[in-house]
Every structure is written in C-alpha cells, then in structure tokens.
Motif scaffolding. Sequence first.
Motif, PDB file in Angstrom:
ATOM      1  N   PHE A 220       0.828  -1.204   0.000  1.00 25.10           N
ATOM      2  CA  PHE A 220       0.000   0.000   0.000  1.00 25.10           C
ATOM      3  C   PHE A 220       0.866   1.259   0.000  1.00 25.10           C
ATOM      4  O   PHE A 220       0.354   2.366   0.142  1.00 25.10           O
ATOM      5  N   ASP A 221       2.172   1.080  -0.165  1.00 27.24           N
ATOM      6  CA  ASP A 221       3.104   2.186   0.024  1.00 27.24           C
ATOM      7  C   ASP A 221       3.516   2.879  -1.264  1.00 27.24           C
ATOM      8  O   ASP A 221       4.243   3.870  -1.222  1.00 27.24           O
ATOM      9  N   ARG A 222       3.100   2.358  -2.415  1.00 22.04           N
ATOM     10  CA  ARG A 222       3.439   3.031  -3.665  1.00 22.04           C
ATOM     11  C   ARG A 222       2.404   2.704  -4.732  1.00 22.04           C
ATOM     12  O   ARG A 222       1.675   1.713  -4.636  1.00 22.04           O
ATOM     13  N   VAL A 223       2.374   3.547  -5.749  1.00 26.13           N
ATOM     14  CA  VAL A 223       1.488   3.348  -6.885  1.00 26.13           C
ATOM     15  C   VAL A 223       2.148   2.401  -7.865  1.00 26.13           C
ATOM     16  O   VAL A 223       3.376   2.450  -8.078  1.00 26.13           O
ATOM     17  N   ASP A 224       1.366   1.529  -8.459  1.00 25.45           N
ATOM     18  CA  ASP A 224       1.886   0.547  -9.409  1.00 25.45           C
ATOM     19  C   ASP A 224       2.647   1.253 -10.537  1.00 25.45           C
ATOM     20  O   ASP A 224       2.105   2.134 -11.205  1.00 25.45           O
ATOM     21  N   PRO A 225       3.905   0.870 -10.784  1.00 25.17           N
ATOM     22  CA  PRO A 225       4.650   1.459 -11.904  1.00 25.17           C
ATOM     23  C   PRO A 225       3.955   1.274 -13.246  1.00 25.17           C
ATOM     24  O   PRO A 225       4.126   2.103 -14.159  1.00 25.17           O
ATOM     25  N   LEU A 226       3.179   0.198 -13.393  1.00 26.19           N
ATOM     26  CA  LEU A 226       2.432   0.007 -14.638  1.00 26.19           C
ATOM     27  C   LEU A 226       1.461   1.150 -14.894  1.00 26.19           C
ATOM     28  O   LEU A 226       1.095   1.424 -16.044  1.00 26.19           O
ATOM     29  N   LEU A 227       1.039   1.810 -13.823  1.00 26.13           N
ATOM     30  CA  LEU A 227       0.104   2.939 -13.949  1.00 26.13           C
ATOM     31  C   LEU A 227       0.821   4.280 -13.993  1.00 26.13           C
ATOM     32  O   LEU A 227       0.167   5.311 -14.130  1.00 26.13           O
ATOM     33  N   GLY A 228       2.139   4.254 -13.850  1.00 29.08           N
ATOM     34  CA  GLY A 228       2.893   5.495 -13.883  1.00 29.08           C
ATOM     35  C   GLY A 228       3.588   5.840 -12.593  1.00 29.08           C
ATOM     36  O   GLY A 228       4.342   6.823 -12.544  1.00 29.08           O
ATOM     37  N   GLY A 229       3.324   5.100 -11.523  1.00 23.22           N
ATOM     38  CA  GLY A 229       4.002   5.336 -10.258  1.00 23.22           C
ATOM     39  C   GLY A 229       3.460   6.515  -9.476  1.00 23.22           C
ATOM     40  O   GLY A 229       2.470   7.158  -9.851  1.00 23.22           O
ATOM     41  N   ASP A 230       4.123   6.812  -8.358  1.00 23.90           N
ATOM     42  CA  ASP A 230       3.658   7.852  -7.435  1.00 23.90           C
ATOM     43  C   ASP A 230       3.522   9.207  -8.118  1.00 23.90           C
ATOM     44  O   ASP A 230       2.562   9.948  -7.871  1.00 23.90           O
ATOM     45  N   GLN A 231       4.495   9.565  -8.962  1.00 23.25           N
ATOM     46  CA  GLN A 231       4.474  10.874  -9.590  1.00 23.25           C
ATOM     47  C   GLN A 231       3.260  11.036 -10.502  1.00 23.25           C
ATOM     48  O   GLN A 231       2.695  12.124 -10.612  1.00 23.25           O
ATOM     49  N   ALA A 232       2.847   9.959 -11.141  1.00 26.54           N
ATOM     50  CA  ALA A 232       1.677  10.028 -12.010  1.00 26.54           C
ATOM     51  C   ALA A 232       0.414  10.321 -11.206  1.00 26.54           C
ATOM     52  O   ALA A 232      -0.456  11.073 -11.655  1.00 26.54           O
ATOM     53  N   LEU A 233       0.314   9.729 -10.006  1.00 24.13           N
ATOM     54  CA  LEU A 233      -0.841  10.028  -9.158  1.00 24.13           C
ATOM     55  C   LEU A 233      -0.805  11.477  -8.696  1.00 24.13           C
ATOM     56  O   LEU A 233      -1.828  12.172  -8.708  1.00 24.13           O
ATOM     57  N   ALA A 234       0.373  11.954  -8.293  1.00 23.93           N
ATOM     58  CA  ALA A 234       0.499  13.341  -7.862  1.00 23.93           C
ATOM     59  C   ALA A 234       0.119  14.297  -8.987  1.00 23.93           C
ATOM     60  O   ALA A 234      -0.564  15.305  -8.768  1.00 23.93           O
ATOM     61  N   GLY A 313      -2.237   7.593  12.659  1.00 25.23           N
ATOM     62  CA  GLY A 313      -0.994   8.321  12.509  1.00 25.23           C
ATOM     63  C   GLY A 313      -0.763   8.843  11.105  1.00 25.23           C
ATOM     64  O   GLY A 313      -1.354   8.351  10.129  1.00 25.23           O
ATOM     65  N   PRO A 314       0.107   9.835  10.971  1.00 25.31           N
ATOM     66  CA  PRO A 314       0.327  10.495   9.684  1.00 25.31           C
ATOM     67  C   PRO A 314       0.978   9.615   8.628  1.00 25.31           C
ATOM     68  O   PRO A 314       0.877   9.910   7.435  1.00 25.31           O
ATOM     69  N   GLU A 315       1.654   8.537   9.041  1.00 22.84           N
ATOM     70  CA  GLU A 315       2.306   7.658   8.068  1.00 22.84           C
ATOM     71  C   GLU A 315       1.475   6.424   7.745  1.00 22.84           C
ATOM     72  O   GLU A 315       1.938   5.544   7.023  1.00 22.84           O
ATOM     73  N   SER A 316       0.270   6.341   8.278  1.00 22.87           N
ATOM     74  CA  SER A 316      -0.593   5.202   7.974  1.00 22.87           C
ATOM     75  C   SER A 316      -1.018   5.244   6.505  1.00 22.87           C
ATOM     76  O   SER A 316      -0.930   6.268   5.832  1.00 22.87           O
ATOM     77  N   VAL A 317      -1.497   4.115   6.020  1.00 23.34           N
ATOM     78  CA  VAL A 317      -1.950   4.028   4.633  1.00 23.34           C
ATOM     79  C   VAL A 317      -3.071   5.035   4.376  1.00 23.34           C
ATOM     80  O   VAL A 317      -3.053   5.772   3.387  1.00 23.34           O
ATOM     81  N   ILE A 318      -4.059   5.069   5.267  1.00 23.47           N
ATOM     82  CA  ILE A 318      -5.191   5.967   5.090  1.00 23.47           C
ATOM     83  C   ILE A 318      -4.720   7.413   4.996  1.00 23.47           C
ATOM     84  O   ILE A 318      -5.151   8.172   4.114  1.00 23.47           O
ATOM     85  N   ALA A 319      -3.838   7.823   5.900  1.00 21.25           N
ATOM     86  CA  ALA A 319      -3.437   9.230   5.980  1.00 21.25           C
ATOM     87  C   ALA A 319      -2.478   9.631   4.873  1.00 21.25           C
ATOM     88  O   ALA A 319      -2.588  10.733   4.318  1.00 21.25           O
ATOM     89  N   ARG A 320      -1.524   8.767   4.555  1.00 27.74           N
ATOM     90  CA  ARG A 320      -0.451   9.162   3.649  1.00 27.74           C
ATOM     91  C   ARG A 320      -0.978   9.672   2.310  1.00 27.74           C
ATOM     92  O   ARG A 320      -0.511  10.686   1.775  1.00 27.74           O
ATOM     93  N   TRP A 321      -1.962   8.984   1.741  1.00 35.53           N
ATOM     94  CA  TRP A 321      -2.435   9.339   0.400  1.00 35.53           C
ATOM     95  C   TRP A 321      -3.420  10.489   0.416  1.00 35.53           C
ATOM     96  O   TRP A 321      -3.767  11.032  -0.651  1.00 35.53           O
ATOM     97  N   LEU A 322      -3.878  10.892   1.620  1.00 38.04           N
ATOM     98  CA  LEU A 322      -4.718  12.086   1.731  1.00 38.04           C
ATOM     99  C   LEU A 322      -3.888  13.368   1.701  1.00 38.04           C
ATOM    100  O   LEU A 322      -4.402  14.438   1.379  1.00 38.04           O
ATOM    101  N   ARG A 323      -2.620  13.240   2.057  1.00 40.70           N
ATOM    102  CA  ARG A 323      -1.761  14.419   2.147  1.00 40.70           C
ATOM    103  C   ARG A 323      -1.148  14.755   0.786  1.00 40.70           C
ATOM    104  O   ARG A 323      -1.038  13.893  -0.088  1.00 40.70           O
ATOM    105  N   PRO A 324      -0.706  16.017   0.614  1.00 43.53           N
ATOM    106  CA  PRO A 324       0.029  16.373  -0.600  1.00 43.53           C
ATOM    107  C   PRO A 324       1.281  15.500  -0.713  1.00 43.53           C
ATOM    108  O   PRO A 324       1.830  15.072   0.311  1.00 43.53           O
TER     109      PRO A 324
END
Length: 619
Positions: A220-234, A313-324
């Motif tokens: 749950f810690d990163r976006v699938d590279p097949l979809l473009g990865g974290d930067q693509a989601l951002a 907590g701020p590093e949980s799965v739920i919280a992490r993807w809500l933040r910038p």
Amino acid sequence: MRGPVAHLLDTPHHDGSPLYAPAGAALGERVPVRVRVPASGTERAVWLRTIRDGEPRLEPARLDQETEHERWYVADVLVHNPLTSYRFLLDEPGGYRWLNGRGAHQRDVPDAADFRLSAHDPAPAWLDTAFVYQVFPDRFARSSGHHGEPAGPLPDWAQPVAWGTEPAALGRDTSTQLFGGDLPGIQSRLDHLQRLGVDTLYLTPIFPARSNHRYDASTFDRVDPLLGGDQALASLSSELHARGMRLVGDLTTNHTGAGHEWFVTAQADPSSEEARFYYPSDEPPGYVGWLEHASLPKLDWSAPGLAGRMVEGPESVIARWLRPPYGLDGWRIDVANMTGRYGGQDQTHEVARMIRSTMRAHNRDAVLVSEHFHDAGADMGVGGWHVNMNYSAFTRPVWSWLVEPGSTLPFIGMPVVVPRRSGRTMVETMRDFDAAVPWSVTRHQWNMLASHDTARLRTVVGSRERAEVAAAMLFTYPGTPVVFAGDEGGMTGENGEHARASMPWDEIDAGGGPHWDATTFETYRRLAALRRSSVALRTGGLRWAVVTDDAVAFLRETADERVLVLLARGPWSGALLPGHLLAPGERAQNLYGGGDLRLVDGALVLPGDGPGVQVWRLA
C-alpha cells in the motif's frame, strides 16, 4: 386503455429532508421536526414517538400551519442519543396510524423503519453537487496512444492484449489480461469527464498487485509502476484539483494480496508482528482468505500494530495518500461490510470510526464510502462510513424495473436471472432500504446503474430509450450519481469482467461508432446539467406521487422549489395530480423531455406516453 390512475399525495408525509427536519443536530439539542397532513386527513391529534435510551416516549405535536390544502404539525426531538429514532402517531376516528420511513400504516410496526436523526458529522457538503465517475485504470486510456499489445517489461502474471480487445468474461484470463491503461492516460482525457459534467473521479485500486483489478495489493506504500508510479498520481491529482475536481481512491481494509509484503513477512516469520495481522487456519492453505480465496488473505483487526500501519498516525496508509502531493479527497472501502468481522469478532464499526477520525484529521472534507452489496442499514449512521455504494436501494430495484423483457442475465451475485418487476415493487424496495438509514445518508448515497462488478446498463435494459429512463432516475433521485466509465456511451458487457472493456477513444473522438453511442452521451450530459440546475434535485426531499407497473412519478421539494419527475418504461394510463401543486397563475416549466404539463379542470394531467422521461419545475 384504462382511465388515469390515482395519485399518492393525499397521505401524510415526512422524509427527514430540510423541509421536515434540520440537516444536522448535536447531542443534547432539541430540534423541530415537521409532518405534512393533507386537508382531507381525519386526524384528531398528531403525536411524536421517539426512542430515548431504548425506551419509547410520546409527545404531542402542535399545529404549526394550515392552508386550504394541507396542515403542518411540528414537534421537538431531544437528540439524547447519537442516533435518535422517531416516527409519528396520527390519532384518527376508529383507530390510529403510524407514519415511518416506509409510509403510513394502520397497524403496529417495528422500529427498523423509523426516521433517524444522527448527531454524527454528515458526509462532506460537496457531495450535494457531486457527480462521480468510476474508472477502472487498466481500461480507460493509455498515455502512449499505442493500440497494440502494451510494451514491456511486464510482470509475469500479465497477458498483454491489444486495446479494443473484447475482455474475457469467465476464467483466469479475467484477472490477468493487461490492456495497459495508466494514470497519465486518464489525465489526458479529463476534458471528456468535464464535457459530461463530472466533478469527482473515483479510481479502483492503483497499488501494485498480481491482477489487473489490483484488489490483491502487494503493497500500500506506492502506486503501481504500470500505472505510472507515485508521480503520475500526484500529477493527476494536481490537474484534477486545478480544474475544481476531486479524486477518490479505493482501498482493501478487509484483506491484502498473498503477495503483499506484510503477508510475505508473516509467512516467513511466525514470530513477526505481521504474522498476527492474518487469521491462521487448520485447513489448507493454512490461513483464512476472503470468501476462501487463497490469493486474498483476510486481515485480523484485533492484531496489535495493524491499526497503526493501516489507519492511525500520519504515516498510515489511510493518511499518507490524503496528504500532498497526492491529496485524495476520500476513500472507497472494498468489502467494507466484512472488514473486522470474522466468527465471533465484530469490529466493523470500530474500524470505520477509526478511519473516519483519521481522515478528518488530515482532510475534513474527505468522504468515506463503503462497498456493501446487501442491507447496509446497521452499518450506516453510526459515525463510520459516510455513505454506501447503493446497490440494494437503487441499482437492483431499478434493474428489475427496466430490465429487457426475456433477459437471461444473472442478477448481481445471485444464481437467478434479473427479474422483471413492476414499478410498485421497485418503489417498495427503495423505500424499505432507504428507511433503514438516516436521511443524511440517503441524500448522499452513491447511486449507480452499473459498476466494474456488474453487467453494463445497456446490456441490462436492452434499448437506448430504457437506458435514458434509468439515467434520468440516477440524476433525479436523492443521492450522488455515480457512472461507470463507458456507460455514458452505451457500452455493453454481460458481467463485471466482461464489462471492463477499454474505452473506444477513436470512436469517441469521431463522434460515435459501433461501440459508442453519441446520443446516449448527450442524454447523460443533459441530465447531469439538469441536476446541476436544480437545488431541489440535488438536496430536496422525496414524495412519491404516482406508482404504477409501468410508470412512476415523484416530487423533489425544497422551501423554494418543487420539481416533478415522470419516468415511464412503456405506455401507461396517465394520471391526474392536484392542481394546487402549481402556484396560482404559474405554468409548469419543462426542464427535460419537451412535453407540456396541462392543467385541466383543476388537475395536472400526466401523459401516458412511454418509454420516456419528463421533468417539470412547478414552483
């Protein structure tokens, strides 16, 4: 043909909408609730029945307003419990009637359908105007523009297929066919969403997995590279927010994939913290899987450490993807009804409240949506999930009314075909399930005509005309309209897997083709604009006016607007409504369908045409 049918507007009414009850209430507050009784009513008195600490209490309601056509009574409810239920007692000659969420009854009724006031924070206000568009990322758009098989390197589970290939409907291929859609591809097609009127994008899972649906996450810690990865989601999130749109993600809190890093650690080291995250079993494969699927090991929410990883907590799965820089505007929770439930263990409400609390700490306007295919009443309005994917109170009854005669399609998870039922049965079903939740939930429920887990709407109803009737119900009924990408162009599919076809962008760009119905797209676009144009259609109450086998009509009302919606699946007898629904000297304004609403001998004449849709603003 028989004469006009009787209307239903001569019965007492309350629905929990702002005309009748406050939008919210705090513990300890006294709030007024109102009930509307027609002038023909024979009530000698009206009483309010509430449940306080498990005990019923009755208080007299007072006559607040009286006109030539109706009387309004008001009573005060003490919000003593977080979820306060109430209904009305009408004292009448020869007996009494109860009025609850299912209607008026000349008999005693259980409390299950009582109206409810919730002291919990409601869903975010932006859902009042939201139009949600569901995208299955692998099938929406490729950033490369390439139409052949997706280029490598690809994971070993993937079977690459060319864009436009008909998806497998059954067998292992359903989860391994890779079409190669990605997040930059979605970003490149946001103009399509905005032309349609969409303001919220909901993505099915985007985490790495061993399937195209990605509900078997390996992390749950990163976006699938097949979809473009974290930067693509951002980047996608940034572009959506720059356009004034929102983004909702999809998370499995009930299970992970068998390839998930937590599960891999658990299997390798029985003494690890992760080993406690899953249920052991004496039966093969040695652990509990979701619905006995070994590929989806179930999470044990009693395990120390799991809540910290997933939610707190701020590093949980739920919280992490809500933040910038990702900035999700909410989560849809897969199989939410099973999260935290196993045998004698039931932590569902606890987990839901925990997720909601964390979300509020990081984004007060984030929405929490549950997936629950059957009766979700017991899980809603208790401070956890804001709303539900509304299969029971919307998708299923609408399908059963508008299904193509003679259809052999299976009925959403059941070993029977979709039944063809009357409008009366559809409305009874909708009222039953709507009555199980507070109005604050009903007004924001995620209503769908199809999803990535069902057949396509066009395949269910069989015709463009019935698809228009269904879409009109979606955009005029209380709740949040949710459209599965492609339904707006009449795409087809016989089950959830077969429905996950790739978007035919060449045809869409050309203005239509064999896989894209431009007329249906224009219908959806017009209905979305209609909903945006009317406060009553977005936030008003609901009064059923006419319910027959082949046609239904209802009113959506606020203090300042009254809209009449007529939906017919075929020709019917027509009906007469009270002329006083129109303000003196006013004419009905046609908002959709082009037909006039005639006033004849003091009555409004509903035409018996069909199939078709008519919408009028009355006052």
